[in-house]
Design an enzyme around this catalytic site. Structure first.
Site, PDB file in Angstrom:
ATOM      1  N   GLU A 246       0.820  -1.209   0.000  1.00  0.00           N
ATOM      2  CA  GLU A 246       0.000   0.000   0.000  1.00  0.00           C
ATOM      3  C   GLU A 246       0.858   1.265   0.000  1.00  0.00           C
ATOM      4  O   GLU A 246       0.569   2.222  -0.729  1.00  0.00           O
ATOM      5  CB  GLU A 246      -0.941   0.017   1.209  1.00  0.00           C
ATOM      6  N   THR A 341       0.407  29.052  -3.586  1.00  0.00           N
ATOM      7  CA  THR A 341       0.650  30.480  -3.367  1.00  0.00           C
ATOM      8  C   THR A 341       1.008  31.202  -4.660  1.00  0.00           C
ATOM      9  O   THR A 341       0.836  32.414  -4.757  1.00  0.00           O
ATOM     10  CB  THR A 341       1.788  30.693  -2.346  1.00  0.00           C
TER      11      THR A 341
END
Length: 383
Positions: A246, A341
């Site tokens: 995983e 940003t």
């Protein structure tokens, strides 16, 4: 270098990227995210390229992919699929349910259930996390008591991905408290409709809203030895092995998402003008994007180092998967936040999608074990 150890890396990665772009690009992700919509049609569409069961043998409906090929497929798919929740849902199903069944199921279980899981016809949820046993699964309280020829299961699981839409549940519970986690935990694969199994309301999450999650309650659930995956007491081994897979698959998926956001942001910064100059001409912007590219290249090396260790059955696979998990997730979150940003005020708006990318990637710090848990594993397996 990667092409030398995995000659078909580009071929596999590009094939799954192209598939995702062809079939998933038109999804209205702003609406899907707002409504928390899990699209079963898109889930089933991924079965056309066997995404739900890539490492599984062909006789059971898989493609017999190695771990490295599987990671290449998920990297490409995640880069092309903006529906991060759906990609996560499929990755969780594949790594935490399909692979354990393939590796540890009985021939009867594999013949009856594995083709459905591998081909995405059946959705399976992995249920191990509990209110008092999250990353520290050693404190598990769900118990399977022996009764006559079978077991009676009682307990409570939480934060279970795919539970509200699951057809089957891979359930971990204590069969011998005296032995503790190693030797005392067993795994049962049960139909979600089994009497005594119930799920709660779909949780409203910060991100990954297009994959559903809920609690699972177990009240006097009857199970037999035929429902057990592997032998009694083998649950910890099965779970730990699935977590190695995983982590590698999820990190490949995170890498694909980061690549997509990077390329989109790079294009934006080349087109966005400020005082007559493109944003990319600003040194701070250019250097920040260069830093993201450095992370992408370094992350790719760590992801496939872990995948290679899985393929080689190396004792270092767990540690390498945890190293990749630490580096990829922490840096992916920082990079996407930094790129957000660069869009200024537009980056705060839902219509721009970069804010969703940040909310979605943030979950990577939590699932498959937090960064602190990964660091415990890393130092615990160091010579």
């Amino acid at each position: 270098m990667l092409n030398r150890v995995l000659p078909d890396y580009q071929e596999v990665r590009n094939a799954y990227y192209s598939f995702a772009m062809q079939h998933y690009e038109e999804t209205d992700m702003v609406a899907a995210d707002k409504n928390g919509y899990f699209d079963k049609d898109l889930w089933h569409k991924a079965a056309e390229v066997c995404l739900h069961g890539l490492p599984v043998a062909r006789e059971y409906g898989g493609k017999a992919y190695s771990a490295m090929q599987t990671c290449a497929a998920f990297e490409g798919f995640a880069k092309g699929c903006r529906n991060n929740g759906l990609a996560f849902s499929i990755a969780a199903h594949a790594a935490a349910s399909t692979i354990p069944l393939y590796r540890h199921g009985s021939e009867t279980q594999k013949n009856e259930l594995l083709p459905g899981l591998a081909q995405g016809k059946v959705i399976c949820a992995n249920a191990i996390t509990e209110p008092n046993a999250g990353s520290d699964v050693y404190k598990m309280e769900t118990v399977a008591m022996k009764e006559h020829e079978g077991y009676k299961i009682n307990g409570h699981k939480c934060y279970i991905t795919n539970a509200p839409v699951a057809d089957h549940i891979l359930l971990y519970c204590m069969t011998d408290k005296a032995k503790g986690f190693f030797g005392g935990v067993s795994a049962f694969l049960l139909p979600a409709a089994t009497p005594g199994i119930s799920t709660g309301d779909i949780k409203d999450k910060m991100g990954l809203k297009t994959v559903h999650m809920s609690e699972v309650w177990l009240k006097d659930v009857s199970a037999t030895a035929n429902d057990m995956l592997g032998k009694e007491g083998a649950g910890a081994m099965i779970f730990n092995e699935s977590m190695v897979w995983e982590k590698a698959i999820m990190c490949a998926m995170n890498l694909g998402q980061l690549e997509r956001v990077y390329e989109k942001t790079l294009s934006y910064c080349k087109k966005r003008m400020l005082n007559g100059k493109a944003l990319i001409s600003l040194t701070n912007i250019a250097h920040s994007l260069a830093d993201v590219k450095v992370v992408i290249n370094a992350a790719r090396g760590l992801v496939y180092d872990a995948a290679c260790a899985i393929d080689e059955h190396s004792k270092d696979a767990l540690q390498k998967a945890s190293v990749a998990k630490c580096f990829v997730t922490e840096n992916a979150v920082k990079c996407i936040q930094k790129m957000q940003t660069m869009y200024g005020g537009a980056g705060y708006l839902a219509e721009n999608e970069i804010e969703r990318e940040y909310r979605d990637i943030y979950a990577s710090l939590l699932y498959s074990g937090t960064a602190d848990i990964q660091r415990n594993i890393i130092i615990g397996h160091s010579n």
